[in-house]
Design a protein around this motif. Structure first.
Motif, short mmCIF file in Angstrom:
data_model
loop_
_atom_site.label_atom_id
_atom_site.label_comp_id
_atom_site.label_asym_id
_atom_site.label_seq_id
_atom_site.Cartn_x
_atom_site.Cartn_y
_atom_site.Cartn_z
N PRO A 18 0.80 -1.22 0.00
CA PRO A 18 0.00 0.00 0.00
C PRO A 18 0.84 1.29 0.00
O PRO A 18 0.49 2.25 -0.66
CB PRO A 18 -0.83 -0.11 1.28
N ASP A 19 1.94 1.32 0.73
CA ASP A 19 2.78 2.53 0.80
C ASP A 19 4.11 2.28 0.09
O ASP A 19 5.16 2.17 0.71
CB ASP A 19 3.01 2.93 2.26
N ALA A 20 4.03 2.19 -1.24
CA ALA A 20 5.21 1.87 -2.04
C ALA A 20 6.35 2.89 -1.87
O ALA A 20 7.51 2.49 -1.77
CB ALA A 20 4.83 1.72 -3.50
N PRO A 21 6.09 4.20 -1.81
CA PRO A 21 7.22 5.13 -1.65
C PRO A 21 8.01 4.90 -0.35
O PRO A 21 9.24 4.96 -0.36
CB PRO A 21 6.55 6.51 -1.65
N ALA A 22 7.32 4.61 0.74
CA ALA A 22 8.03 4.38 2.01
C ALA A 22 8.88 3.12 1.92
O ALA A 22 10.02 3.09 2.38
CB ALA A 22 7.04 4.27 3.17
N ALA A 52 17.33 -5.11 -9.89
CA ALA A 52 17.34 -6.09 -8.82
C ALA A 52 15.93 -6.55 -8.44
O ALA A 52 15.73 -7.72 -8.14
CB ALA A 52 18.03 -5.51 -7.58
N ALA A 53 14.96 -5.63 -8.46
CA ALA A 53 13.60 -5.97 -8.02
C ALA A 53 12.68 -4.81 -8.37
O ALA A 53 13.13 -3.74 -8.75
CB ALA A 53 13.58 -6.22 -6.51
N GLY A 54 11.39 -5.04 -8.19
CA GLY A 54 10.41 -3.99 -8.37
C GLY A 54 9.70 -3.69 -7.06
O GLY A 54 9.51 -4.58 -6.24
N VAL A 55 9.35 -2.43 -6.86
CA VAL A 55 8.49 -2.03 -5.74
C VAL A 55 7.28 -1.35 -6.37
O VAL A 55 7.43 -0.36 -7.09
CB VAL A 55 9.22 -1.11 -4.75
N CYS A 56 6.09 -1.91 -6.07
CA CYS A 56 4.87 -1.49 -6.76
C CYS A 56 3.78 -1.08 -5.78
O CYS A 56 3.72 -1.56 -4.66
CB CYS A 56 4.35 -2.65 -7.61
N HIS A 57 2.89 -0.22 -6.27
CA HIS A 57 1.71 0.19 -5.52
C HIS A 57 0.67 -0.93 -5.54
O HIS A 57 0.45 -1.54 -6.58
CB HIS A 57 1.07 1.43 -6.14
#
Length: 120
Positions: A18-22, A52-57
């Motif tokens: 839910p808090d992808a930026p953090a 290396a990886a993804g961080v998604c909303h």
């Protein structure tokens, strides 16, 4: 999309939260990854610039993905793999999503472990 994935190999990791930026900033500080915008999400780059990886909303198409590191394994036939998941007592948790190479689905095996299958 042009990739040289081999069937049966782990090819990517994503974290959908839910808090992808953090979380993006957490891993940037903890591991030293550099976030690179990828649409509304981020590709996290290793110090040498390698993805290396993804961080998604966790919204839109990603709203139903579990909030955990999700490993992707390449398959040659996504539909056949999903039929085998069901036949062997597993569950399709999300998807299939997308079309052609890169289409994926999230599965849960009979022990409860979650994994993504992605069409190579």
């Amino acid at each position: 999309m042009s990739v040289d994935w081999k069937p049966g190999m782990f090819v990517h990791l994503d974290l959908t939260v839910p808090d992808a930026p953090a979380v993006r900033d957490f891993y940037a500080d903890v591991i030293g990854w550099t976030p690179e915008p990828l649409g509304e999400d981020w590709m996290m780059l290793a110090p040498d610039g390698t993805p290396a990886a993804g961080v998604c909303h966790a919204r839109g198409e990603n709203a139903d993905l579990p909030p955990q590191w999700l490993a992707y394994v390449a398959v040659d036939d996504l539909d056949a793999s999903l039929a085998a998941v069901r036949a062997r007592g597993g569950e399709v948790v999300a998807g299939p999503k997308g079309e052609g190479q890169g289409a994926y689905a999230v599965i849960r095996d009979p022990a409860g472990a979650v994994l993504a299958l992605i069409l190579r």
